[in-house]
Write a protein that holds these residues in place. Sequence first.
Motif: not given
Length: 205
Positions: A122-127
């Motif tokens: 999820g963090l990767l998608r946000g980044l």
Amino acid sequence: RLGRHWISPPGVNLYFSVILKPDIPPAEAPLITLAVAVAVSSVLRTWKGVPADIKWPNDIMIKGKKVGGILTEMRTSGNEIDLVVIGIGLNVNMPIGDLPEDIRSATTTLEIEKDAPSDRAGLLRGLLAGLDNAYKNLLNGNKRALINGWLSLNCTIGNRVIVRDSNRTITGIAENIGQNGELIVKLESGGTEVVNAGDVTILKN
């Protein structure tokens, strides 16, 4: 880099690279690092609720401790950029005990700051969404907005610093950044030095 080791056990942190082909002059390439740093810090603030800020040129900090970093490499042909590779690494769920003792006091992780593990996917998608937006804004040519955004998130300007590169070491006050992201340092001798690349240590007052 600079003879330092990179330590990260598998399955706990986030590290990835993005390839860009920006239509900007090579002299403006440092702005890419600034844009990426602004994007990463902004995403961590909004998505994770941590007070992330930026130490020039490429470190992501939380409360004075490093949580991540950015490395930028560029390939050019004449006065044109062929491609830029942006490497991003973030300490996400790594136990601080996995780090050597000599750097534990200067390092943190998102799990430590939030007292809970983070969803790396999820963090990767946000980044990636944040990076896409920052990159589009950079290509639109509004350098002033980018620099203002960086200034609002930085922890470098106004502090006494030591700047080291492969050829020299200078000490002074980090006064500002230039229109292409270079660091402007007011020297203790009274002069001014413009630094295009280097490693910054912020000195305690």
